[in-house]
Design a protein around this motif. Structure first.
Motif, PDB file in Angstrom:
ATOM      1  N   VAL A 111       0.849  -1.188   0.000  1.00 39.60           N
ATOM      2  CA  VAL A 111       0.000   0.000   0.000  1.00 39.60           C
ATOM      3  C   VAL A 111       0.884   1.237   0.000  1.00 39.60           C
ATOM      4  N   ALA A 112       0.724   2.079  -1.017  1.00 45.89           N
ATOM      5  CA  ALA A 112       1.505   3.316  -1.095  1.00 45.89           C
ATOM      6  C   ALA A 112       1.267   4.173   0.138  1.00 45.89           C
ATOM      7  N   LEU A 113       2.329   4.802   0.618  1.00 47.86           N
ATOM      8  CA  LEU A 113       2.181   5.678   1.776  1.00 47.86           C
ATOM      9  C   LEU A 113       1.173   6.772   1.458  1.00 47.86           C
ATOM     10  N   PRO A 114       0.231   7.015   2.360  1.00 50.00           N
ATOM     11  CA  PRO A 114      -0.868   7.930   2.046  1.00 50.00           C
ATOM     12  C   PRO A 114      -0.482   9.384   2.176  1.00 50.00           C
ATOM     13  N   GLY A 115      -1.330  10.252   1.581  1.00 49.79           N
ATOM     14  CA  GLY A 115      -1.183  11.691   1.737  1.00 49.79           C
ATOM     15  C   GLY A 115      -2.199  12.186   2.738  1.00 49.79           C
ATOM     16  N   GLY A 116      -2.843  13.321   2.412  1.00 52.36           N
ATOM     17  CA  GLY A 116      -3.878  13.842   3.307  1.00 52.36           C
ATOM     18  C   GLY A 116      -3.524  15.191   3.879  1.00 52.36           C
ATOM     19  N   ASP A 117      -4.153  15.544   4.991  1.00 48.74           N
ATOM     20  CA  ASP A 117      -4.020  16.875   5.569  1.00 48.74           C
ATOM     21  C   ASP A 117      -2.637  17.113   6.162  1.00 48.74           C
ATOM     22  N   ALA A 118      -2.187  18.355   6.056  1.00 47.12           N
ATOM     23  CA  ALA A 118      -0.890  18.747   6.615  1.00 47.12           C
ATOM     24  C   ALA A 118      -1.073  19.184   8.060  1.00 47.12           C
ATOM     25  N   PHE A 328      -2.200  16.286  17.276  1.00 47.67           N
ATOM     26  CA  PHE A 328      -1.415  16.570  16.069  1.00 47.67           C
ATOM     27  C   PHE A 328      -0.649  17.875  16.248  1.00 47.67           C
ATOM     28  N   GLU A 329       0.684  17.769  16.245  1.00 42.46           N
ATOM     29  CA  GLU A 329       1.518  18.895  16.630  1.00 42.46           C
ATOM     30  C   GLU A 329       1.491  20.050  15.633  1.00 42.46           C
ATOM     31  N   ALA A 330       1.198  19.777  14.365  1.00 42.07           N
ATOM     32  CA  ALA A 330       1.269  20.844  13.360  1.00 42.07           C
ATOM     33  C   ALA A 330      -0.075  21.538  13.128  1.00 42.07           C
ATOM     34  N   ARG A 331      -1.066  21.197  13.920  1.00 37.91           N
ATOM     35  CA  ARG A 331      -2.385  21.774  13.669  1.00 37.91           C
ATOM     36  C   ARG A 331      -2.417  23.265  13.965  1.00 37.91           C
ATOM     37  N   PHE A 332      -1.476  23.775  14.751  1.00 38.12           N
ATOM     38  CA  PHE A 332      -1.448  25.200  15.061  1.00 38.12           C
ATOM     39  C   PHE A 332      -1.004  26.052  13.875  1.00 38.12           C
ATOM     40  N   ARG A 333      -0.665  25.435  12.754  1.00 34.84           N
ATOM     41  CA  ARG A 333      -0.423  26.204  11.533  1.00 34.84           C
ATOM     42  C   ARG A 333      -1.612  27.118  11.233  1.00 34.84           C
ATOM     43  N   SER A 368      -5.069  24.906   5.149  1.00 37.29           N
ATOM     44  CA  SER A 368      -4.025  23.884   5.149  1.00 37.29           C
ATOM     45  C   SER A 368      -4.597  22.487   5.294  1.00 37.29           C
ATOM     46  N   ASP A 369      -5.837  22.387   5.754  1.00 33.22           N
ATOM     47  CA  ASP A 369      -6.497  21.082   5.899  1.00 33.22           C
ATOM     48  C   ASP A 369      -8.005  21.304   5.982  1.00 33.22           C
ATOM     49  N   GLU A 388     -11.510  36.344   1.947  1.00 30.24           N
ATOM     50  CA  GLU A 388     -11.229  35.385   0.876  1.00 30.24           C
ATOM     51  C   GLU A 388     -10.551  34.160   1.482  1.00 30.24           C
ATOM     52  N   VAL A 389     -11.208  33.007   1.344  1.00 29.66           N
ATOM     53  CA  VAL A 389     -10.643  31.755   1.846  1.00 29.66           C
ATOM     54  C   VAL A 389     -10.189  30.935   0.639  1.00 29.66           C
ATOM     55  N   HIS A 390      -8.885  30.690   0.537  1.00 33.66           N
ATOM     56  CA  HIS A 390      -8.308  30.008  -0.617  1.00 33.66           C
ATOM     57  C   HIS A 390      -8.088  28.523  -0.339  1.00 33.66           C
ATOM     58  N   ASP A 391      -7.884  27.757  -1.428  1.00 35.03           N
ATOM     59  CA  ASP A 391      -7.619  26.308  -1.348  1.00 35.03           C
ATOM     60  C   ASP A 391      -8.771  25.562  -0.676  1.00 35.03           C
ATOM     61  N   VAL A 392      -9.989  25.894  -1.086  1.00 34.01           N
ATOM     62  CA  VAL A 392     -11.167  25.335  -0.410  1.00 34.01           C
ATOM     63  C   VAL A 392     -11.467  23.897  -0.820  1.00 34.01           C
ATOM     64  N   GLU A 393     -10.662  23.327  -1.732  1.00 34.56           N
ATOM     65  CA  GLU A 393     -10.871  21.912  -2.058  1.00 34.56           C
ATOM     66  C   GLU A 393     -10.659  21.040  -0.820  1.00 34.56           C
ATOM     67  N   HIS A 394      -9.893  21.529   0.157  1.00 31.47           N
ATOM     68  CA  HIS A 394      -9.763  20.795   1.418  1.00 31.47           C
ATOM     69  C   HIS A 394     -11.131  20.646   2.090  1.00 31.47           C
ATOM     70  N   ILE A 395     -11.903  21.722   2.113  1.00 36.33           N
ATOM     71  CA  ILE A 395     -13.219  21.690   2.762  1.00 36.33           C
ATOM     72  C   ILE A 395     -14.138  20.693   2.046  1.00 36.33           C
ATOM     73  N   ASP A 396     -14.014  20.615   0.717  1.00 37.27           N
ATOM     74  CA  ASP A 396     -14.836  19.672  -0.055  1.00 37.27           C
ATOM     75  C   ASP A 396     -14.617  18.233   0.392  1.00 37.27           C
ATOM     76  N   ARG A 397     -13.463  17.933   0.967  1.00 35.60           N
ATOM     77  CA  ARG A 397     -13.143  16.573   1.364  1.00 35.60           C
ATOM     78  C   ARG A 397     -13.880  16.148   2.632  1.00 35.60           C
ATOM     79  N   GLY A 398     -14.432  17.110   3.381  1.00 30.83           N
ATOM     80  CA  GLY A 398     -15.056  16.745   4.648  1.00 30.83           C
ATOM     81  C   GLY A 398     -16.435  17.294   4.903  1.00 30.83           C
ATOM     82  N   TYR A 399     -16.873  18.279   4.090  1.00 34.79           N
ATOM     83  CA  TYR A 399     -18.149  18.949   4.347  1.00 34.79           C
ATOM     84  C   TYR A 399     -19.027  18.918   3.104  1.00 34.79           C
TER      85      TYR A 399
END
Length: 417
Positions: A111-118, A328-333, A368-369, A388-399
């Motif tokens: 199984v290829a190592l997965p991607g996902g939220d940063a 998750f330590e990087a969520r404070f981004r 970022s996620d 203006e909220v950019h990169d909203v394809e992240h939101i499409d993945r969960g809402y």
């Protein structure tokens, strides 16, 4: 250039909204369908971008997948392919949950190592350790998780941390193993319970769902089933927090309020009136919210997926809040983007200290996620001007139907290319 949302502040959210099935459940249930030859049917599936992605993963493994709005049918083959090394796997984290079913059915998996939220490091060490305990050899080779076993044999497995993904993968591998497997320090999330329920419907023998110890007695084979996906508590809570931030009145249907007990209690602490009923809750907020402290923890603690919304609420609350991130330590981004909106916030290790302001100021911000994106939209609802909220394809993945649902509650939001 990706789509963006234009969010106008000042609206008070009011009305009713229905929540569909949980993103954090449906993707694992789709993977679990590989455990039984034939057609498994999932209802109440959310119409989000990750569902077609998981369908592509399963098709690559030999399954036939049909999606019709909120229904997903997976026809699993008699002999699944065991090599999941293709683009869809790398696009989202949940793709790794095919590891357990492939080991159960094929006794080998690549199984290829997965991607996902940063949102920080999410290593697969516990997944591999669990499979090794059941008799498998596992390693990381050429960007893939590689596992193989002559046979899987039940064994005691103790998790260092109640990881949802590791619990689910080990559970799905164990249901067809020889003998008894115990998983100690297992994740207790409602989505894990939902998986246990479906596996039991398929003929698995599982005791302890919803507790920190799962006992799995392996069976020879499972059979397909029809299962309704549990409601998405994270989406439901997002609308509840939005009601508090906008001093609104929102009724949420389609979730079990007991799955959000601590979250709803925090909203009460912030000054909201919360009414719970069988399949949802109502949140009413008349005044500026009161500052509350939040620490994220595995269930039944405060979900890490709601941390950005908690920071958004703290940014306009009366007083100072301390938000502690323990998962998750990087969520404070996300905090950097909130500062663009005028939030008085700073981070120190696992803590964010937020001093509330009466109102935020509009600015361009970037997702970022998934959850950071939703949190930024909520912040835009209480900012002056247009955010203006950019990169909203992240939101499409969960809402699902995010813009439509927000507009139905009176929010001013527009999607532009």
């Amino acid at each position: 250039m990706s789509d963006r949302f234009l969010v106008s502040g000042g609206a008070r959210l009011s009305g009713e909204v229905a929540v569909g099935g949980a993103k954090n459940s449906v993707l694992k249930l789709m993977a679990a369908a590989l455990l039984a030859e034939g057609t498994t049917r999932l209802t109440n599936s959310p119409e989000i971008a990750d569902v077609p992605l998981m369908a592509d993963v399963l098709r690559g493994l030999g399954a036939v997948v049909r999606i019709d709005h909120d229904t997903v049918e997976i026809d699993a083959p008699a002999e699944p392919k065991y090599h999941a090394d293709f683009d869809a796997v790398k696009q989202f984290r949940a793709s790794v949950c095919v590891l357990g079913p492939l080991m159960a059915r094929c006794h080998r998996a690549v199984v290829a190592l997965p991607g996902g939220d940063a949102i920080g490091s999410r290593p697969l060490d516990m997944h591999q350790a669990g499979l090794r305990a059941l008799g498998a050899h596992s390693s990381i080779e050429h960007g893939c998780v590689v596992a193989e076993a002559d046979t899987l044999v039940g064994a005691p497995v103790a998790l260092e941390f109640p990881s949802v993904g590791a619990t689910e993968n080990i559970l799905m591998a164990a249901v067809l193993a020889d003998g008894v497997t115990t998983i100690d320090n297992a994740a207790r999330e409602p989505e894990v319970v939902d998986l246990c329920v479906m596996l039991q419907q398929m003929g698995a023998r599982i005791d302890g769902a919803g507790t920190s110890t799962l006992t799995v007695t392996g069976v020879d084979r499972l059979h397909p089933t029809t299962h309704r996906v549990v409601g998405d508590r994270i989406v439901g809570a997002t609308w509840g927090i939005a009601a508090v931030m906008t001093r609104g009145d929102v009724t949420v249907h389609g979730v079990v309020p007991e799955h959000l007990q601590l979250v709803l209690n925090k909203l009460v602490d912030a000054g909201a009136q919360v009414d719970r009923f069988t399949d949802g809750f109502r949140v009413r907020q008349e005044n500026r919210p009161v500052a509350v402290n939040v620490s994220t923890l595995p269930f039944p603690g405060f979900p890490t997926d709601l941390q950005p919304m908690a920071i958004g609420m703290a940014a306009i609350a009366d007083g100072m809040s301390v938000i502690t991130e323990n998962v998750f330590e990087a969520r404070f981004r996300f905090v950097e983007e909130m500062v663009r909106l005028g939030a008085d916030a700073r981070t120190d290790g696992h803590h964010a200290v937020v001093r509330g302001s009466e109102r935020l100021s509009s600015a361009p911000v970037w997702c970022s996620d998934i959850r950071a994106g939703a949190g930024l939209v909520l912040a835009g609802l209480v900012a002056d001007g247009v955010t203006e909220v950019h990169d909203v394809e992240h939101i499409d993945r969960g809402y699902p139907r995010f813009v439509e649902n927000l507009r139905s509650l009176g929010g001013a939001i527009e999607r532009v290319g």
